[in-house]
Structure formats: structure tokens, C-alpha cells
Design a protein around this motif. Structure first.
Motif: not given
Lengths: 114, 235
Positions: A48-58, B166-175
Motif C-alpha cells: 500500500e502507498i504510504t508516501g511519495g509521488e508516483c503514477l499510481a497516486r492518481t 497511452q500514457f504519453a497521450i492521456g497520462g493523468v499524473a504530472d509528477f
């Protein structure tokens, strides 16, 4: 035309064993996609995510969940049994769904139905 | 073990991009249904059901590819080899839909994205490569093994490239890591996973070809000098 009944039955038994028993020995590490989407985040022992920034955050909470969410059977506490039941029922569900789907797609006019 | 979700979750790729890929997936799956009608005979219906069920089972078997990183079968190349590209793409899609609805594995709006990556790229596109390799390589068991192995590696890396696109086109995370790092990570790790996919797929296809060569779609009209009952024969 050789019959396929015995072959398909054997294949199903193998699939059930893989999903219900062998799956117990599978790696629990994140797969390729998860590894990339989790990069940059800190995780606890349960991944489970506990911190930091990654794509799965969204990522959103799964909208359905389902009776076998995360390959565990709702209501079965024992981990081995929980996965075994989920895996076996998954194999049977996929087989029946596929069988019904492909049977309904098949051309009927040429058929020599048994 | 604690197998959790393996496929793209909702919210990683934005709504419009997911919708476009869902529409593409639907259109191509409709084409698969039409084309599959020509392939599906009395024997292929249960074989296709079995292929889907087997892929579901083997997808649960994550294997380590790096410390802390695992991979699992995607199944597109296996499905295409065993039951043909059209029926094969439908087999993988069936697996993905059941996983999303019952196993919380892969999002619902993300289904089109996953179907494009694993069923359509995985089975349809790579089938052309398989046929080409089967034509070029010697008609021996080794030739078939190499053809299936290479096709499997390509199918997995191409599927991973599908996600990167797909991520290049519409990835949500900008971090998080930039697109370059995402591409390098996805393609590099999936090259390793592709080797595993190739071993599993070649082993399975060879096993079926040995037991029942008539049930391997890709080998139709491809007479191997096989002697099914003789172990290790005709290499």
C-alpha cells in the motif's frame, strides 16, 4: 475429425491446479506495470502507498471490487484457501464464459451438431 | 502469495483517452467476432474456452524477473498460436473482462486500454509476425519453438509500448518519473518478462503440438516432420 473432449478436460484440470495450487508459490512482488506506476512512492509490507509521488497516486478505487477482489475470496480467512477458491472459480468462470461466447458466435448453417 | 491487481487501474489514463481506446477496442473486437465465425468449428469452441481459462490461470503465476519485480504471462501470443488471431484476441479479452468485473484486476474505464495492449496488439498484430517466422524458419520443432518464442517477446514489449503511448497521450499524473523514464522502465522490464512469456508460450505450444498437432491453429497446413508419440524425436 478427432474428438477434443479428453484433451479439453485434461487442460481444464491442469488450469485448475495452476490457479488453485501452483499460484500459492507465485511471486508476490509488483509486476512490470505496477513497478513502473509505483516508482517514486514508498510502500508498506502490503504494497500500500504510504508516501511519495508516483503514477499510481492518481489511480481510483476499483469501482466494482467484486467477490474475488485481489484474488482473495470474500469470507474465507485462510490465505491459501482464499486464493485457491478464487483461482479455481476464475478458471471455471472464464471457461464457461468463453464456451458460451464462442458457441454463440459460431456459424450454425454448416454445423453437424452432436 | 498475494497476487493483487496486475492491469491498468482507472485514473491512470484520462477519460477521453480511455474512451477513444475503448471505441477502438470495441470496433476491432466486432471485427474479430465476424472473422472468428470462419474459424470456429465444433472443435475450436471448447479449445477456445480452454485457451482463455488456461491464460487466466497462468496469469496468476507471477515469476521474478528482477529483485522486487515480477512478471506474468499476458497470453496474446499463446492465444494466437493455439486458436488463431481473431478467436485468440477474443480469448484474452474474455480473461480481461472477467478479471476486471470479478477480481478487481484492472479498471473498468481502463478496459479498452488493456484490451488494445494485450488482446489486440498481443494476439492480432503479433500473429502476422508468427506466420512470417513460421514461413522463414525451418519446418522443424526447433523452428516452431524459435518462431513462438520470438513472437512472444515481441508481443509483450509491444504491449508495454502500447501503455507508454497511452500514457504519453492521456497520462493523468504530472509528477513522478518523466515519460522517458517510464518508457525505459516499461520496455526494459517487459523485455525480461517477454523472455518468460516466450519460454511459457513455446513450452505450451510445443506440448499441444506434440499431443494434438491438429489443435494448433498456427500449424494448420504447416506439416512438421513430427512423430507425436516419440519423445524428443524429429528435432
Amino acid at each position: 475429425m478427432r474428438r477434443t473432449g479428453g484433451f479439453v478436460l485434461t487442460g481444464l484440470v491442469v488450469s485448475l491446479l495452476l490457479a488453485a495450487v501452483v499460484s500459492h508459490f507465485a511471486s508476490g512482488a509488483p509486476d512490470g506495470l505496477d513497478t513502473v506506476t509505483l516508482r517514486g512512492c514508498e510502500l508498506d509490507a502490503a504494497h500500500e502507498i504510504t508516501g511519495g509521488e508516483c503514477l499510481a497516486r492518481t489511480a481510483d478505487e476499483h469501482p466494482v471490487g467484486g467477490p474475488f477482489a485481489d484474488y482473495a475470496t470474500t469470507g474465507i480467512e485462510n490465505g491459501f484457501l482464499s486464493t485457491a477458491v478464487a483461482g479455481a472459480l476464475g478458471v471455471l468462470t472464464v471457461f464457461v464464459t468463453g464456451y458460451v461466447l464462442f458457441r454463440s458466435i459460431r456459424r450454425r448453417d454448416t454445423g453437424t451438431d452432436r | 502469495m498475494d497476487t493483487v491487481a496486475m492491469h491498468i487501474a482507472d485514473g491512470i489514463i484520462d477519460g477521453p483517452t480511455s474512451a477513444v481506446f475503448a471505441a477502438v477496442a470495441l470496433a476491432l473486437l466486432a471485427a474479430c467476432v465476424v472473422k472468428a465465425r470462419d474459424d470456429l468449428d465444433e472443435r475450436l469452441v471448447p479449445m477456445a474456452g480452454l485457451t482463455a481459462a488456461f491464460i487466466f490461470a497462468v496469469q496468476m503465476l507471477n515469476f521474478a524477473v528482477l529483485p522486487g519485480v515480477s512478471g506474468h504471462l499476458l497470453g496474446g501470443a499463446m492465444a494466437a498460436a493455439l486458436v488463431g488471431p481473431w478467436v485468440g484476441a477474443l480469448c484474452v479479452s474474455t480473461v480481461l473482462i472477467v478479471q476486471a468485473l470479478m477480481f478487481a484486476d484492472g479498471g473498468i474505464t481502463a478496459l479498452g486500454l488493456s484490451i488494445v495492449n494485450m488482446a489486440l496488439i498481443g494476439a492480432l498484430v503479433t500473429y502476422g509476425i508468427l506466420r512470417l517466422l513460421l514461413k522463414l524458419l525451418p519446418r522443424t520443432r526447433s523452428g516452431v519453438t524459435v518462431a513462438v518464442f520470438v513472437t512472444s517477446v515481441v508481443s509483450v514489449v509491444a504491449g508495454a509500448a502500447g501503455f507508454v503511448l497511452q500514457f504519453a497521450i492521456g497520462g493523468v499524473a504530472d509528477f513522478g518519473p518523466g515519460l522517458g523514464a517510464i518508457a525505459t522502465g516499461m520496455l526494459g522490464i517487459h523485455l525480461l518478462i517477454g523472455v518468460g512469456e516466450g519460454v511459457i508460450t513455446a513450452t505450451t505450444v510445443l506440448a499441444v503440438a506434440t499431443a494434438r498437432p491438429d489443435l494448433v491453429h498456427a500449424l494448420r497446413g504447416h506439416t512438421l516432420p513430427h512423430r507425436p508419440a516419440v519423445a524428443g524425436g524429429a528435432e
